[in-house]
Design a protein around this motif. Structure first.
Motif, PDB file in Angstrom:
ATOM      1  N   VAL A 128       0.842  -1.202   0.000  1.00 21.33           N
ATOM      2  CA  VAL A 128       0.000   0.000   0.000  1.00 21.33           C
ATOM      3  C   VAL A 128       0.875   1.250   0.000  1.00 21.33           C
ATOM      4  CG1 VAL A 128      -1.678   1.340   1.339  1.00 21.33           C
ATOM      5  CG2 VAL A 128      -1.952  -1.138   1.106  1.00 21.33           C
ATOM      6  N   ALA A 129       1.939   1.229   0.808  1.00 22.34           N
ATOM      7  CA  ALA A 129       2.858   2.369   0.852  1.00 22.34           C
ATOM      8  C   ALA A 129       3.471   2.615  -0.520  1.00 22.34           C
ATOM      9  CB  ALA A 129       3.954   2.133   1.890  1.00 22.34           C
ATOM     10  N   GLN A 130       3.847   1.537  -1.221  1.00 29.17           N
ATOM     11  CA  GLN A 130       4.422   1.682  -2.559  1.00 29.17           C
ATOM     12  C   GLN A 130       3.403   2.274  -3.528  1.00 29.17           C
ATOM     13  OE1 GLN A 130       7.755   1.009  -3.681  1.00 29.17           O
ATOM     14  NE2 GLN A 130       6.844   2.292  -5.278  1.00 29.17           N
ATOM     15  N   LYS A 131       2.167   1.828  -3.428  1.00 28.69           N
ATOM     16  CA  LYS A 131       1.109   2.340  -4.313  1.00 28.69           C
ATOM     17  C   LYS A 131       0.896   3.837  -4.078  1.00 28.69           C
ATOM     18  CE  LYS A 131      -3.557   1.208  -5.941  1.00 28.69           C
ATOM     19  NZ  LYS A 131      -3.104   0.802  -7.284  1.00 28.69           N
ATOM     20  N   LEU A 132       0.903   4.242  -2.818  1.00 22.93           N
ATOM     21  CA  LEU A 132       0.715   5.654  -2.501  1.00 22.93           C
ATOM     22  C   LEU A 132       1.928   6.483  -2.927  1.00 22.93           C
ATOM     23  CD1 LEU A 132      -0.978   5.360   1.009  1.00 22.93           C
ATOM     24  CD2 LEU A 132      -2.057   6.017  -1.151  1.00 22.93           C
ATOM     25  N   ARG A 133       3.136   5.917  -2.756  1.00 21.02           N
ATOM     26  CA  ARG A 133       4.348   6.610  -3.226  1.00 21.02           C
ATOM     27  C   ARG A 133       4.258   6.872  -4.722  1.00 21.02           C
ATOM     28  NH1 ARG A 133       7.411   3.606   0.467  1.00 21.02           N
ATOM     29  NH2 ARG A 133       7.619   1.904  -1.018  1.00 21.02           N
ATOM     30  N   ASP A 134       3.863   5.836  -5.464  1.00 18.63           N
ATOM     31  CA  ASP A 134       3.752   5.985  -6.919  1.00 18.63           C
ATOM     32  C   ASP A 134       2.701   7.038  -7.277  1.00 18.63           C
ATOM     33  OD1 ASP A 134       5.691   4.071  -7.277  1.00 18.63           O
ATOM     34  OD2 ASP A 134       4.284   2.448  -7.755  1.00 18.63           O
ATOM     35  N   ALA A 135       1.592   7.050  -6.524  1.00 21.73           N
ATOM     36  CA  ALA A 135       0.534   8.032  -6.788  1.00 21.73           C
ATOM     37  C   ALA A 135       1.040   9.451  -6.548  1.00 21.73           C
ATOM     38  CB  ALA A 135      -0.679   7.744  -5.902  1.00 21.73           C
ATOM     39  N   ILE A 136       1.900   9.612  -5.545  1.00 24.27           N
ATOM     40  CA  ILE A 136       2.489  10.927  -5.270  1.00 24.27           C
ATOM     41  C   ILE A 136       3.454  11.315  -6.384  1.00 24.27           C
ATOM     42  CG2 ILE A 136       4.038  12.186  -3.715  1.00 24.27           C
ATOM     43  CD1 ILE A 136       2.782  10.521  -1.400  1.00 24.27           C
ATOM     44  N   LEU A 137       4.266  10.357  -6.812  1.00 23.10           N
ATOM     45  CA  LEU A 137       5.290  10.644  -7.816  1.00 23.10           C
ATOM     46  C   LEU A 137       4.706  10.984  -9.183  1.00 23.10           C
ATOM     47  CD1 LEU A 137       7.932   7.948  -6.849  1.00 23.10           C
ATOM     48  CD2 LEU A 137       8.215  10.416  -6.704  1.00 23.10           C
ATOM     49  N   VAL A 138       3.571  10.370  -9.529  1.00 26.96           N
ATOM     50  CA  VAL A 138       2.976  10.658 -10.840  1.00 26.96           C
ATOM     51  C   VAL A 138       1.971  11.802 -10.770  1.00 26.96           C
ATOM     52  CG1 VAL A 138       3.313   8.288 -11.628  1.00 26.96           C
ATOM     53  CG2 VAL A 138       1.114   8.942 -10.606  1.00 26.96           C
ATOM     54  N   GLY A 139       1.787  12.365  -9.570  1.00 27.24           N
ATOM     55  CA  GLY A 139       0.936  13.544  -9.448  1.00 27.24           C
ATOM     56  C   GLY A 139      -0.528  13.274  -9.172  1.00 27.24           C
ATOM     57  N   GLN A 140      -0.913  12.003  -8.953  1.00 28.76           N
ATOM     58  CA  GLN A 140      -2.297  11.719  -8.577  1.00 28.76           C
ATOM     59  C   GLN A 140      -2.602  12.314  -7.200  1.00 28.76           C
ATOM     60  OE1 GLN A 140      -1.953   7.310  -9.533  1.00 28.76           O
ATOM     61  NE2 GLN A 140      -4.113   7.646  -9.976  1.00 28.76           N
ATOM     62  N   LEU A 141      -1.626  12.224  -6.322  1.00 25.62           N
ATOM     63  CA  LEU A 141      -1.703  12.884  -5.016  1.00 25.62           C
ATOM     64  C   LEU A 141      -0.665  13.995  -5.028  1.00 25.62           C
ATOM     65  CD1 LEU A 141      -1.924   9.743  -2.693  1.00 25.62           C
ATOM     66  CD2 LEU A 141      -3.782  11.316  -3.272  1.00 25.62           C
ATOM     67  N   LYS A 142      -1.098  15.207  -4.742  1.00 26.26           N
ATOM     68  CA  LYS A 142      -0.217  16.362  -4.886  1.00 26.26           C
ATOM     69  C   LYS A 142       0.206  16.911  -3.523  1.00 26.26           C
ATOM     70  CE  LYS A 142      -2.403  17.614  -9.253  1.00 26.26           C
ATOM     71  NZ  LYS A 142      -1.309  17.016 -10.033  1.00 26.26           N
ATOM     72  N   PRO A 143       1.366  17.584  -3.469  1.00 28.70           N
ATOM     73  CA  PRO A 143       1.809  18.201  -2.212  1.00 28.70           C
ATOM     74  C   PRO A 143       0.708  19.071  -1.612  1.00 28.70           C
ATOM     75  CG  PRO A 143       3.556  18.314  -3.842  1.00 28.70           C
ATOM     76  CD  PRO A 143       2.341  17.793  -4.556  1.00 28.70           C
ATOM     77  N   GLY A 144       0.430  18.842  -0.332  1.00 21.77           N
ATOM     78  CA  GLY A 144      -0.609  19.602   0.351  1.00 21.77           C
ATOM     79  C   GLY A 144      -1.953  18.909   0.387  1.00 21.77           C
ATOM     80  N   ASP A 145      -2.147  17.846  -0.421  1.00 25.08           N
ATOM     81  CA  ASP A 145      -3.421  17.116  -0.409  1.00 25.08           C
ATOM     82  C   ASP A 145      -3.630  16.442   0.944  1.00 25.08           C
ATOM     83  OD1 ASP A 145      -4.001  17.805  -2.981  1.00 25.08           O
ATOM     84  OD2 ASP A 145      -3.708  15.802  -3.841  1.00 25.08           O
ATOM     85  N   ARG A 146      -4.856  16.528   1.453  1.00 20.90           N
ATOM     86  CA  ARG A 146      -5.190  15.841   2.702  1.00 20.90           C
ATOM     87  C   ARG A 146      -5.580  14.403   2.397  1.00 20.90           C
ATOM     88  NH1 ARG A 146     -10.120  16.871   7.030  1.00 20.90           N
ATOM     89  NH2 ARG A 146      -9.284  15.478   8.640  1.00 20.90           N
TER      90      ARG A 146
END
Length: 228
Positions: free
Chosen positions: A19-37
């Motif tokens: 799950v951590a890897q999936k979320l890391r990838d989502a952050i890196l590709v911009g699905q989750l952006k800096p500041g998103d709750r």
């Protein structure tokens, strides 16, 4: 046969690690952006997992610097300022020059071959602007160096500092910056060449020159962004 018996069993990642890897990838590709709750109940439901599993994954991401928890406010994707980068980079450089010198004294032919392979992966990832692949190979490159020091505490300190730092450098870039990543791959080739000399002083010089080139460009571009 004896050599085969000494091999360690293949370890599958646990569910929280996956799950951590999936979320890391989502952050890196911009699905989750800096500041998103990150709302735990909603995110756990979206991923099809329980909240306890998600919390374990978020603990790992918090340790690596990808997310930050704010009391009474929740968990957010880390948003790092240029001043934060400067402070983190100052500490990282102080530690990694020590690691480079120790690694140069211990480097093996097998390690040099793997470093060269990772530089090739970084070049290809840079050409495709594949941030997740670039981050993974970049981190693997530095982990080899940290492992070569023989000092697990130095490696742990650098892991804590550098993991999120590398990721959020990538997040600041636009697709038009693909050439910068190709250049960064060449700077890693320069670091590997320094290690190939097996001379701690020359390896240190190669590392400092390569890293200074990258961060001078990075700071210059992002200083302009913050001022605009």
């Amino acid at each position: 046969m004896e050599a085969l018996e000494k091999l360690s069993p293949v370890r599958r990642p646990s569910l929280p690690e996956a799950v951590a890897q999936k979320l890391r990838d989502a952050i890196l590709v911009g699905q989750l952006k800096p500041g998103d709750r990150l709302v735990e109940q909603k995110l756990a439901g979206s991923l099809g997992i329980g909240q306890p599993t998600l919390r374990e994954a978020l603990k790992e991401l918090e340790f690596q610097g990808f997310v930050r928890k704010s009391p009474k406010k929740g968990t957010y994707v880390t948003k790092v300022t240029l001043e934060d980068f400067r402070k983190i980079q100052q500490v990282r450089m102080a530690l990694e020059v020590v690691a480079i010198e120790k690694a140069a004294a211990n480097v093996t032919d097998a390690a040099l071959a793997e470093l060269a392979r990772l530089v090739t992966v970084m070049r290809k990832a840079g050409q495709k602007f594949d941030l997740a692949a670039f981050h993974k190979s970049d981190l693997a490159f530095h982990r080899i160096i940290w492992d070569l020091t023989g000092n697990e505490y130095l490696g742990l300190a650098l892991e804590r500092i550098a993991f999120g730092l590398f990721a959020f450098v990538l997040l600041q870039r636009e697709p038009s910056a693909a050439n910068e990543f190709i250049a960064a791959a060449e700077q890693h080739a320069q670091i590997a060449a320094g290690l190939r000399t097996r001379d701690p002083g020359r390896a240190r010089q190669a590392f400092v020159e390569a890293t200074t080139d990258f961060w001078s460009t990075y700071h210059g571009v992002n200083s302009t962004k913050e001022e605009s």
